[in-house]
Design a protein around this motif. Structure first.
Motif, PDB file in Angstrom:
ATOM      1  N   HIS A  76      -6.572  -0.467  -0.203  1.00 32.95           N
ATOM      2  CA  HIS A  76      -5.496  -0.579  -0.904  1.00 32.95           C
ATOM      3  C   HIS A  76      -5.915  -0.323  -2.759  1.00 32.95           C
ATOM      4  N   MET A  77      -7.008  -0.934  -2.805  1.00 36.44           N
ATOM      5  CA  MET A  77      -7.566  -0.802  -4.358  1.00 36.44           C
ATOM      6  C   MET A  77      -8.036   0.568  -4.375  1.00 36.44           C
ATOM      7  N   ARG A  78      -8.497   1.238  -3.518  1.00 44.38           N
ATOM      8  CA  ARG A  78      -9.161   2.451  -3.552  1.00 44.38           C
ATOM      9  C   ARG A  78      -7.977   3.411  -4.079  1.00 44.38           C
ATOM     10  N   ILE A  79      -6.854   3.287  -3.708  1.00 45.24           N
ATOM     11  CA  ILE A  79      -5.740   4.118  -4.173  1.00 45.24           C
ATOM     12  C   ILE A  79      -5.292   3.449  -5.703  1.00 45.24           C
ATOM     13  N   ARG A  80      -5.258   2.211  -5.792  1.00 45.92           N
ATOM     14  CA  ARG A  80      -4.598   1.796  -7.174  1.00 45.92           C
ATOM     15  C   ARG A  80      -5.697   2.063  -8.056  1.00 45.92           C
ATOM     16  N   ALA A  81      -7.073   1.910  -7.894  1.00 42.51           N
ATOM     17  CA  ALA A  81      -7.981   2.001  -9.004  1.00 42.51           C
ATOM     18  C   ALA A  81      -8.703   3.501  -8.961  1.00 42.51           C
ATOM     19  N   GLY A  82      -8.377   4.266  -8.092  1.00 37.64           N
ATOM     20  CA  GLY A  82      -8.724   5.710  -8.092  1.00 37.64           C
ATOM     21  C   GLY A  82     -10.362   5.517  -7.546  1.00 37.64           C
ATOM     22  N   LEU A  83     -10.830   4.596  -6.620  1.00 39.65           N
ATOM     23  CA  LEU A  83     -12.405   4.570  -6.326  1.00 39.65           C
ATOM     24  C   LEU A  83     -12.663   5.711  -5.484  1.00 39.65           C
ATOM     25  N   THR A  84     -14.010   6.098  -5.303  1.00 41.05           N
ATOM     26  CA  THR A  84     -14.269   7.105  -4.125  1.00 41.05           C
ATOM     27  C   THR A  84     -14.322   6.271  -3.036  1.00 41.05           C
ATOM     28  N   GLY A  85     -14.462   7.258  -1.924  1.00 39.14           N
ATOM     29  CA  GLY A  85     -14.589   6.684  -0.440  1.00 39.14           C
ATOM     30  C   GLY A  85     -15.908   5.808  -0.338  1.00 39.14           C
TER      31      GLY A  85
ATOM     32  N   HIS B  95       0.350  -4.047   4.628  1.00 40.01           N
ATOM     33  CA  HIS B  95      -0.533  -2.949   4.793  1.00 40.01           C
ATOM     34  C   HIS B  95      -0.852  -2.929   6.329  1.00 40.01           C
ATOM     35  N   TYR B  96      -0.945  -1.671   6.931  1.00 35.90           N
ATOM     36  CA  TYR B  96      -1.313  -1.456   8.120  1.00 35.90           C
ATOM     37  C   TYR B  96      -1.995  -0.293   8.351  1.00 35.90           C
ATOM     38  N   GLN B  97      -3.245  -0.551   8.667  1.00 32.31           N
ATOM     39  CA  GLN B  97      -4.547   0.321   8.611  1.00 32.31           C
ATOM     40  C   GLN B  97      -4.912   0.837   9.921  1.00 32.31           C
ATOM     41  N   TYR B  98      -5.292   2.347  10.185  1.00 29.85           N
ATOM     42  CA  TYR B  98      -6.026   2.675  11.205  1.00 29.85           C
ATOM     43  C   TYR B  98      -7.093   3.322  10.754  1.00 29.85           C
ATOM     44  N   ARG B  99      -8.253   2.292  10.963  1.00 31.02           N
ATOM     45  CA  ARG B  99      -9.640   2.692  10.492  1.00 31.02           C
ATOM     46  C   ARG B  99      -9.630   3.126   9.271  1.00 31.02           C
ATOM     47  N   ASP B 100     -10.515   3.916   8.847  1.00 28.18           N
ATOM     48  CA  ASP B 100     -10.662   4.452   7.472  1.00 28.18           C
ATOM     49  C   ASP B 100      -9.980   5.714   7.397  1.00 28.18           C
ATOM     50  N   LEU B 101      -8.771   6.062   8.083  1.00 28.77           N
ATOM     51  CA  LEU B 101      -8.154   7.400   8.093  1.00 28.77           C
ATOM     52  C   LEU B 101      -6.883   7.007   7.429  1.00 28.77           C
ATOM     53  N   VAL B 102      -6.080   6.213   7.854  1.00 26.77           N
ATOM     54  CA  VAL B 102      -4.795   6.089   6.947  1.00 26.77           C
ATOM     55  C   VAL B 102      -4.216   4.833   7.086  1.00 26.77           C
ATOM     56  N   MET B 103      -3.417   4.391   5.900  1.00 25.91           N
ATOM     57  CA  MET B 103      -2.855   3.114   5.683  1.00 25.91           C
ATOM     58  C   MET B 103      -1.417   3.378   5.234  1.00 25.91           C
ATOM     59  N   LEU B 104      -0.558   2.524   5.898  1.00 20.65           N
ATOM     60  CA  LEU B 104       0.858   2.329   5.234  1.00 20.65           C
ATOM     61  C   LEU B 104       0.839   1.167   4.369  1.00 20.65           C
ATOM     62  N   TYR B 124       8.002   0.125  -3.018  1.00 19.77           N
ATOM     63  CA  TYR B 124       7.309   1.594  -2.772  1.00 19.77           C
ATOM     64  C   TYR B 124       6.750   1.673  -1.354  1.00 19.77           C
ATOM     65  N   MET B 125       6.819   2.652  -0.610  1.00 16.49           N
ATOM     66  CA  MET B 125       6.292   2.689   0.735  1.00 16.49           C
ATOM     67  C   MET B 125       5.738   4.079   0.808  1.00 16.49           C
ATOM     68  N   THR B 126       4.367   3.841   1.218  1.00 21.89           N
ATOM     69  CA  THR B 126       3.780   5.136   1.309  1.00 21.89           C
ATOM     70  C   THR B 126       2.885   5.359   2.491  1.00 21.89           C
ATOM     71  N   ILE B 127       2.678   6.542   2.922  1.00 27.20           N
ATOM     72  CA  ILE B 127       1.498   6.734   3.919  1.00 27.20           C
ATOM     73  C   ILE B 127       0.572   7.338   3.232  1.00 27.20           C
TER      74      ILE B 127
END
Lengths: 204, 407
Positions: A76-85, B95-104, B124-127
């Motif tokens: 979630h914070m990767r999206i919010r703060a613009g972190l890299t993988g 938050h509903y997450q599938y591994r490190d590929l996708v997160m709702l 907000y609601m994002t994939i």
């Protein structure tokens, strides 16, 4: 009649919403040890944590969440703060290693390697610098100022070694330091060395 | 062998067999019991194996579910009005997450109105699709990436004052949210961290207001993530920020597109029909912004400037709202945590200019916070408001206090 139907529908929606919340919180009480993401770098993760979170909000301590909760939170914070993988993986590794009192033998948790005979300075840079900063004044609110003559370093060696070993929450600080700074690789000798380094560098 | 011994031997054998029969029968019964017990144990082990396997499924799942969010309770006492308690909001984030590929990610917003009814909105609601280490695709209704306050600072446990800066709330200068698709991430550049976002979206709609029911003027830009693009005109924009060093972030943002009047003030005329109002024509919509944050030890300093401009409508039946307008907002905030305490002081200066003068305000807000924990905070503040129109709502000074909890 229509109003009644609408009301019933509204109540069902509310019930459904409450059910969804219960479902999520219910599931989240299970103990989960996900095998992803791949392990990051503990020391880099501690830096990412100390340098990014505070830009927007107060620091959240590693012990606030479980391992699996930190994964979702960090993404979630990767999206919010613009972190890299990579930064995301590093911070997850740091937080997962720092949220327990001790790390059991055989644990898959990744921590910074402290080689035998490492100097206090090396240990400080790998484990302590993220929160206590290179100048010892503290990287964010709630961390003590080591350069303050009446501050943390005015305590005896025994007290400070106990704090480092078992973790400590400074009076007035809303967040605790985890045992061994979150790094179970710190042995008795490296703790003594790092304390010696802190006294020589920051002590008055 | 002596033949007289034979009958005796037979008798002895018969007697022995007769005597041993109960023992044999008893042993057979014990064996049966044992077999039953073994069968029962095997069944238990089989059942346990199934249970262990099922339990193990949740030890190492490919999906994770998590709930975060924030809530607050507020007390407001305006100089020119009645004091009141209120639930500022309850905003669970799923938050509903599938591994490190996708997160709702989905945030619901519950608010209690003055009349006791409850509003529910999808904040907000994002994939979020994590394409690689540097790019994530964000699709859905997202918080506007223009500026910093709306996307990162507005949650009550993060905002160091009770209220949003003037112009950074609904119908202000800063867009709230948008519906579309966004690329977002960060990357290192010349030894510095950077982060970026770029998006295309449905864009905002325009509201008009009338004092006499016939003459209309622009009242505000509604940028709340509309579920349809009623004028078919897309907006695109984004933000780019650099961190020359870890404690300083400087960002610039923009958005550009078209916006159309879709709403007339309901008190003055009949509610608007669904779809663009007859005669409403798209007009230019441009936003520019700049923001910064710097922190060092116990202090932090942040600021932001946003300007949204709507162009003139040169044709169309709604010529009475043909004039364009500029919404401009700026704030800067300083916060300091007293060393070795849980007390924090905050001061913020804000200024908002809008085409309708009754909304203009210059504000100085002073606050004191007590951090019970880093995410559970008691906030008190006093706002000195200087509105352009004396006696308007924007002109009231206010005392505010709030209990905010981020979870």
């Amino acid at each position: 009649m229509k109003n009644r139907a609408n009301k019933t529908c509204e109540q069902l929606l509310k019930l459904g919403g409450a059910g969804l919340i219960l479902l999520v919180t219910g599931f989240s009480t299970s103990t989960i040890a996900a095998d992803y993401p791949e392990a990051g770098n503990f020391s880099e993760g501690s830096k990412v944590w100390a340098e990014n979170c505070n830009r927007c909000h107060n620091m959240r301590g590693p012990k606030e969440l479980r391992d699996d909760q930190w994964i979702s939170t960090a993404y979630h914070m990767r999206i919010r703060a613009g972190l890299t993988g990579q930064e995301t993986r590093d911070v997850i590794t740091f937080l997962q290693a720092s949220n327990t009192k001790t790390v059991a033998a055989g644990s898959t948790k990744v921590v910074a390697e402290i080689s035998k005979g490492a100097t206090g300075k090396e240990t400080y840079k790998k484990t302590c610098v993220a929160c206590h900063s290179a100048n010892g004044k503290g990287a964010f609110p709630g961390t003590p100022d080591f350069t303050d003559s009446s501050g943390a370093l005015s305590k005896s060696d025994d007290v400070l070694i106990n704090h480092i070993t078992n973790g400590f929450q400074s009076p007035g600080s809303p967040m605790a330091m985890p045992p061994k700074g979150g790094n179970p690789n710190l042995d008795d000798n490296s703790i003594i060395e790092v304390l010696k380094y802190m006294r020589e560098t920051f002590g008055q | 062998m002596n033949s007289s011994c034979l009958p005796f031997g037979r008798k002895l054998l018969a007697t022995a067999i007769t005597l041993s029969l109960p023992a044999v029968a008893s042993a057979a019964a014990s064996n049966d019991d044992l077999q039953e017990q073994i069968d029962a144990l095997q069944n238990q082990i089989t059942a346990l194996n199934v249970e262990v396997q099922q339990a193990g499924e949740w030890k190492n799942p490919n999906t994770l579910m998590h709930m975060a969010g924030f809530a607050d309770v507020t007390f407001v006492n305006p100089e020119g009005g009645d004091s009141s308690f209120g639930v500022g909001g309850f905003s669970p984030i799923f938050h509903y997450q599938y591994r490190d590929l996708v997160m709702l990610e989905a945030e619901l917003e519950f608010n209690v109105n003055e009349d006791g009814t409850t509003d529910t909105e999808l904040g907000y609601m994002t994939i979020d699709w994590f394409l690689n280490d540097y790019v994530a695709v964000i699709a859905g209704k997202f918080l506007s990436p223009v500026g910093q306050f709306r996307q990162n600072i507005h949650p009550s446990w993060i905002n160091k004052l009770v209220s949003a800066p003037p112009g950074f709330g609904h119908d202000g200068a800063a867009p709230i949210s948008d519906m579309g698709i966004q690329l977002r991430g960060g990357f290192p550049m010349a030894g510095m961290r950077t982060n970026y976002s770029v998006y295309v979206s449905n864009g905002p709609e325009l509201k008009t207001e009338s004092d006499n029911g016939t003459e209309f003027e622009l009242d505000g830009i509604a940028a709340d993530g509309f579920g349809a693009d009623r004028d078919g005109e897309k907006t695109w924009g984004g933000r780019f920020a650099v961190l020359p060093f870890s404690s300083l972030e400087i960002g610039v943002s923009f958005a550009t597109g078209k916006a159309t009047v879709t709403e007339l003030e309901k008190n003055a005329v009949a509610a608007p029909p669904v779809g663009p109002l007859t005669g409403g024509i798209p007009r230019s919509y441009d936003v520019i912004g700049a923001d910064f944050v710097w922190f060092s030890g116990n202090m932090s300093l942040r600021g932001e400037y946003i300007e949204s401009e709507i162009g003139e409508a040169t044709t169309g039946a709604l010529g009475t709202a043909s004039e364009g307008g500029i919404w401009e907002a700026i704030y800067t905030q300083f916060a300091y945590r007293l060393p070795n305490t849980k007390w924090e002081g905050v001061i913020r200066y804000g200024d908002f200019d809008a085409p309708r003068l009754s909304k203009d305000v210059t504000q100085i807000s002073v606050g004191v916070n007590y951090l019970l924990t880093n995410n559970f905070i008691v906030k008190t503040s006093y706002e000195f408001n200087d509105g352009e129109v004396s006696g308007s709502k924007a002109d009231y000074d206010k005392f505010l206090t709030q209990l905010a909890y981020g979870f």
